[in-house]
Structure formats: C-alpha cells, structure tokens
Design an enzyme around this catalytic site. Structure first.
Site, PDB file in Angstrom:
ATOM      1  CG  ASP A   1      -2.033   1.053   0.975  1.00  0.00           C
ATOM      2  OD1 ASP A   1      -2.971   0.759   0.206  1.00  0.00           O
ATOM      3  OD2 ASP A   1      -1.936   2.167   1.523  1.00  0.00           O
TER       4      ASP A   1
HETATM    5  C1  LIG Z   1       2.736   8.771  -5.558  1.00  0.00           C
HETATM    6  C2  LIG Z   1       2.489   7.745  -6.633  1.00  0.00           C
HETATM    7  C3  LIG Z   1       1.557   6.742  -6.480  1.00  0.00           C
HETATM    8  N1  LIG Z   1       1.342   5.816  -7.468  1.00  0.00           N
HETATM    9  C4  LIG Z   1       0.354   4.733  -7.324  1.00  0.00           C
HETATM   10  C5  LIG Z   1       0.911   3.474  -6.653  1.00  0.00           C
HETATM   11  C6  LIG Z   1      -0.345   2.735  -6.251  1.00  0.00           C
HETATM   12  O1  LIG Z   1      -0.739   1.891  -7.327  1.00  0.00           O
HETATM   13  C7  LIG Z   1      -1.378   3.856  -6.064  1.00  0.00           C
HETATM   14  C8  LIG Z   1      -1.787   3.968  -4.633  1.00  0.00           C
HETATM   15  O2  LIG Z   1      -2.852   3.111  -4.387  1.00  0.00           O
HETATM   16  P1  LIG Z   1      -2.768   1.756  -3.528  1.00  0.00           P
HETATM   17  O3  LIG Z   1      -4.040   1.686  -2.737  1.00  0.00           O
HETATM   18  O4  LIG Z   1      -1.472   1.670  -2.783  1.00  0.00           O
HETATM   19  O5  LIG Z   1      -2.738   0.603  -4.619  1.00  0.00           O
HETATM   20  P2  LIG Z   1      -3.746   0.269  -5.794  1.00  0.00           P
HETATM   21  O6  LIG Z   1      -5.164   0.540  -5.381  1.00  0.00           O
HETATM   22  O7  LIG Z   1      -3.248   0.947  -7.051  1.00  0.00           O
HETATM   23  O8  LIG Z   1      -3.535  -1.287  -5.982  1.00  0.00           O
HETATM   24  P3  LIG Z   1      -3.843  -2.482  -4.944  1.00  0.00           P
HETATM   25  O9  LIG Z   1      -4.473  -1.915  -3.688  1.00  0.00           O
HETATM   26  O10 LIG Z   1      -4.783  -3.408  -5.669  1.00  0.00           O
HETATM   27  O11 LIG Z   1      -2.497  -3.094  -4.688  1.00  0.00           O
HETATM   28  O12 LIG Z   1      -0.743   5.067  -6.501  1.00  0.00           O
HETATM   29  C9  LIG Z   1       2.067   5.872  -8.658  1.00  0.00           C
HETATM   30  O13 LIG Z   1       1.873   5.045  -9.548  1.00  0.00           O
HETATM   31  N2  LIG Z   1       3.004   6.864  -8.808  1.00  0.00           N
HETATM   32  C10 LIG Z   1       3.262   7.815  -7.861  1.00  0.00           C
HETATM   33  O14 LIG Z   1       4.132   8.689  -8.070  1.00  0.00           O
END
Ligand SMILES: Cc1cn([C@H]2C[C@H](O)[C@@H](COP(=O)(O)OP(=O)(O)OP(=O)(O)O)O2)c(=O)[nH]c1=O
Length: 198
Positions: A74
């Site tokens: 997460d």
């Molecule tokens: C800050 C930042 C976040 N993110 C993304 C990473 C995570 O995928 C998302 C945060 O949400 P999460 O809830 O961590 O993950 P998710 O919903 O995408 O996937 P899952 O719960 O099924 O594992 O934001 C980027 O891709 N680039 C960035 O620079």
C-alpha cells in the site's frame, strides 16, 4: 516448439499494473489475485501504521486464494500529517496538488509477504520535492487522466515527472513497491529470484 511461460513464484494481491511491472523488472513472475479491502484510515492511526495494516490485510486476503507466498502493498502520500489517497475527482486532485506544490512531502509504501516464515513486512519512506505547480498545469494534468488512480494525485513515473525536482529515498517505492526491501522479504520467504539463480 514454443517455450512455456515461466511458472509463477509469487501471488500478487494487487490490481495495480505498476506493482506487476516492477516485479517483472526483477524477473519475478506472479499470479495476480486482486483483493478488495476497506482502505479507510482508523481514528488517530499514524501513516506508517496505516500503510502497514493495509499491506498486511491485502497479503493475508490474497494468501487465502493461492498456495504461493503472497505479496500485498500500500502506498500513501503524506503531507502536513494528512494521508492523501487517490483523488475522488478533479477538485480533490487540484486540492492535493496545491498542497504538494513548491515543497517536500513524504510517500510511504508498505509491503507484506506471507509464506513459510509467516507474515513479513517492511515500510519505506521517501521524501519528494516538488516545484511550484500553476493552476493551469493542474487543470492540464487532470485532463490527461493520469492522476485519477494514483495516491496524492500524481505519478512520478509519468507526466508528473516534470514537477518532481528530486527525491530522497526509493523511486520504486513511490511508484508502488520498494524493490530492494521487497527482494529481501522474498528471499526470506524462499521465493527464488532471477529464475532461481540464487
Ligand atoms: C505517488 C504515486 C503513487 N502511485 C500509485 C501506486 C499505487 O498503485 C497507487 C496507490 O494506491 P494503492 O491503494 O497503494 O494501490 P492500488 O489501489 O493501485 O492497488 P492495490 O491496492 O490493488 O495493490 O498510486 C504511482 O503510480 N506513482 C506515484 O508517483
């Protein structure tokens, strides 16, 4: 004769294409089992406790769907003690970027892996320094569609790279999975790396 695809060595309890791609980049083949958990922060829960709890819950829920060691993760953006998840819409995305503009904030990513050693986890904090972002840039950025499914409403690996002056910490953790710490957890759970090379 066509070669068989490599067998999965890990179950990935995630719908995030970034996490799958990051694991593929270190040659870890996964079976994907997204899970749906309640991501509401608890009253007075610290950001570190929050991301660790969610990573553990995702790994545990995904682990019920597979015989393989299972990874959950997460990511949250934290600024002035506030946890920023994914923006619900354009206005919230603009509020988030206004808060992050011209200063530093933290990105916390937790990773948890189930396996023979039980539930192992790690949490990585990265400091991200952003330049000033104008209102016109915020509007244009929202229109690209990139911010919608990203914590904090930006993607460092995408168009928002032009807003990020520098980071202190782990680039892969900001994208969604700290590869160094993840590899260490996988080794401890007996997951073969580099196709079993070690
Ligand atoms: C800050 C930042 C976040 N993110 C993304 C990473 C995570 O995928 C998302 C945060 O949400 P999460 O809830 O961590 O993950 P998710 O919903 O995408 O996937 P899952 O719960 O099924 O594992 O934001 C980027 O891709 N680039 C960035 O620079």
């Amino acid at each position: 004769m066509s070669e068989r695809p490599p067998a999965a060595v890990l179950c990935l309890a995630s719908a995030s294409p970034r996490r799958r791609e990051l694991l593929a980049s270190i040659d870890v083949t996964v079976e994907v089992r997204p899970v749906d958990i309640d991501e509401t922060p608890r009253h007075e829960e610290s950001p570190g406790d929050y991301v660790l709890r969610l990573a553990r819950e995702k790994a545990t829920a995904g682990g019920r769907l597979s015989i393989l060691p299972t990874l959950g993760s997460d990511t949250a953006v934290v600024c002035d003690g506030r946890i920023l998840g994914k923006p619900a819409g354009r206005d919230e995305a603009a509020d988030m970027l206004r808060l992050l503009s011209g200063r530093a904030h933290e990105v916390l990513t937790a990773v948890a892996v189930t396996g023979p050693e039980g539930l192992l986890d790690a949490c990585v904090t990265t400091r991200v320094f952003m330049r000033d972002i104008s209102a016109a840039e915020m509007a244009a950025y929202w229109a690209t569609g990139e911010p919608a499914d990203k914590a904090g409403g930006y993607a460092i690996q995408g168009l928002a790279a032009i807003f990020v002056e520098r980071i202190e910490g782990s680039h892969s953790a900001v994208v969604g999975l700290p590869l160094f710490e993840t590899a260490q957890l996988l080794v401890r759970q007996g997951v073969p790396l580099w196709n079993g090379a070690f």
